[in-house]
Design a protein around this motif. Structure first.
Motif, PDB file in Angstrom:
ATOM      1  N   TYR A  52     -10.684  40.133  62.773  1.00 62.24           N
ATOM      2  CA  TYR A  52     -10.682  40.071  64.234  1.00 62.24           C
ATOM      3  C   TYR A  52     -11.495  41.198  64.883  1.00 62.24           C
ATOM      4  O   TYR A  52     -11.427  41.391  66.095  1.00 62.24           O
TER       5      TYR A  52
ATOM      6  N   LEU B 114      -3.148  45.555  73.621  1.00 66.19           N
ATOM      7  CA  LEU B 114      -4.149  44.653  73.044  1.00 66.19           C
ATOM      8  C   LEU B 114      -4.394  43.391  73.866  1.00 66.19           C
ATOM      9  O   LEU B 114      -5.257  42.595  73.516  1.00 66.19           O
ATOM     10  N   GLY B 115      -3.643  43.232  74.943  1.00 65.88           N
ATOM     11  CA  GLY B 115      -3.724  41.982  75.714  1.00 65.88           C
ATOM     12  C   GLY B 115      -5.094  41.635  76.237  1.00 65.88           C
ATOM     13  O   GLY B 115      -5.418  40.456  76.429  1.00 65.88           O
ATOM     14  N   LYS B 116      -5.939  42.637  76.467  1.00 66.54           N
ATOM     15  CA  LYS B 116      -7.284  42.386  77.004  1.00 66.54           C
ATOM     16  C   LYS B 116      -8.331  42.201  75.914  1.00 66.54           C
ATOM     17  O   LYS B 116      -9.507  41.957  76.225  1.00 66.54           O
ATOM     18  N   CYS B 117      -7.935  42.306  74.662  1.00 67.97           N
ATOM     19  CA  CYS B 117      -8.885  42.122  73.564  1.00 67.97           C
ATOM     20  C   CYS B 117      -9.268  40.655  73.428  1.00 67.97           C
ATOM     21  O   CYS B 117      -8.464  39.756  73.702  1.00 67.97           O
TER      22      CYS B 117
ATOM     23  N   ASN C 125     -10.386  49.862  67.755  1.00 71.93           N
ATOM     24  CA  ASN C 125      -9.204  50.005  68.602  1.00 71.93           C
ATOM     25  C   ASN C 125      -8.420  51.259  68.208  1.00 71.93           C
ATOM     26  O   ASN C 125      -7.853  51.346  67.117  1.00 71.93           O
TER      27      ASN C 125
ATOM     28  N   VAL D 211      -2.296  37.691  67.780  1.00 67.98           N
ATOM     29  CA  VAL D 211      -1.033  38.386  68.005  1.00 67.98           C
ATOM     30  C   VAL D 211       0.034  37.996  66.976  1.00 67.98           C
ATOM     31  O   VAL D 211       0.752  38.857  66.452  1.00 67.98           O
TER      32      VAL D 211
ATOM     33  N   HIS E  96       1.204  43.675  73.837  1.00 74.76           N
ATOM     34  CA  HIS E  96       0.490  43.024  74.952  1.00 74.76           C
ATOM     35  C   HIS E  96      -0.185  44.055  75.845  1.00 74.76           C
ATOM     36  O   HIS E  96      -1.328  43.869  76.273  1.00 74.76           O
TER      37      HIS E  96
ATOM     38  N   TYR F  27      -7.031  37.645  71.620  1.00 78.29           N
ATOM     39  CA  TYR F  27      -5.670  38.183  71.575  1.00 78.29           C
ATOM     40  C   TYR F  27      -4.646  37.108  71.212  1.00 78.29           C
ATOM     41  O   TYR F  27      -3.797  37.304  70.334  1.00 78.29           O
ATOM     42  N   GLN F  28      -4.694  35.972  71.908  1.00 81.25           N
ATOM     43  CA  GLN F  28      -3.740  34.898  71.649  1.00 81.25           C
ATOM     44  C   GLN F  28      -3.839  34.383  70.222  1.00 81.25           C
ATOM     45  O   GLN F  28      -2.858  33.896  69.656  1.00 81.25           O
TER      46      GLN F  28
END
Length: 237
Positions: free
Chosen positions: A138, A101-104, A143, A111, A98, A107-108
């Motif tokens: 994705y 990668l949470g701001k990618c 990254n 994951v 999170h 993400y939801q």
């Protein structure tokens, strides 16, 4: 060291050592005679430490070792234990998902597929194929965190290390387990001289838990993982 918690703690150590000479403790003072730090080792831990040290002296080094990703540990371990399989704690890595990668975008959405590729790939070839498909689907080629993890796949992905014996461990037993170790025994109001006694109580509980786990282990069947028939045979054995 005049009066107060420091002296009370030293007295506590003396009592512990009176009852068991294997107990070890030492302390350092500063130039003004104030307590800087203290070290003690309970009897059970010291016996275990001696056993491990004798094993290492006889060149019986561990077959496998788990650490976090600390770069400072990797080279020394390779030099001192060249034949020991070194593996990174997968929990430490996956807990950063999170944060990294949470701001990618999406993400939801990705994951859980990411976790699935890590935990459920059966061999390295399958992991590499599924990882490449995941990155492309994705659009995560740029990254840097994922790139760095991919280069070190052999250090943490289960598909690469499952051929080695790990005694059921895949993490360094989780950082929070250290906090849980003291739950119910130590809190922010615990006084310095109380800590060794509370620690011993917590350690005794850990020993009881281990004995209980050993007893349960002999009573219950291991859960099947692969679904292959030969695994069922091993389960029965």
């Amino acid at each position: 060291m005049v009066g107060g918690d420091s002296v009370a703690m030293m007295e506590c150590f003396d009592k512990m050592q009176t009852g068991n000479q294997i107990v070890f403790h030492a302390q350092r003072l500063d130039e003004e005679g104030r307590l800087k730090d203290v070290l003690w080792v309970d009897a059970r831990s010291r016996v275990l430490m001696r056993t491990l040290w004798l094993a290492c002296m006889n060149n019986r080094v561990p077959k496998a070792i788990l650490t976090d990703q600390a770069a400072a540990m990797r080279r020394p371990l390779a030099e001192v234990m060249p034949n020991t399989v070194h593996r990174w704690c997968i929990w430490h890595i996956m807990s950063k998902i999170h944060e990294k990668l949470g701001k990618c975008a999406r993400y939801q959405e990705f994951v859980n597929p990411l976790k699935e590729r890590v935990y459920e790939s059966f061999d390295p070839e399958e992991f590499q194929t599924r990882w490449a498909e995941f990155i492309a689907e994705y659009k995560l080629e740029g990254n840097e965190w994922l790139q760095s993890l991919h280069k070190e796949s052999h250090m943490w992905v289960p598909a690469y290390v499952k051929e080695f014996f790990w005694a059921g461990m895949k993490t360094t037993q989780r950082v929070e387990s250290i906090n849980r170790f003291f739950d119910g025994y130590v809190n922010r109001k615990t006084k310095l001289h109380e800590f060794p006694q509370k620690y011993c109580m917590a350690l005794d509980q850990r020993v009881r838990d281990e004995l209980s786990a050993d007893a349960r282990c002999s009573k219950y069947l291991r859960r099947l993982v692969s679904g292959f028939k030969f695994e069922k045979i091993f389960q029965k054995l």
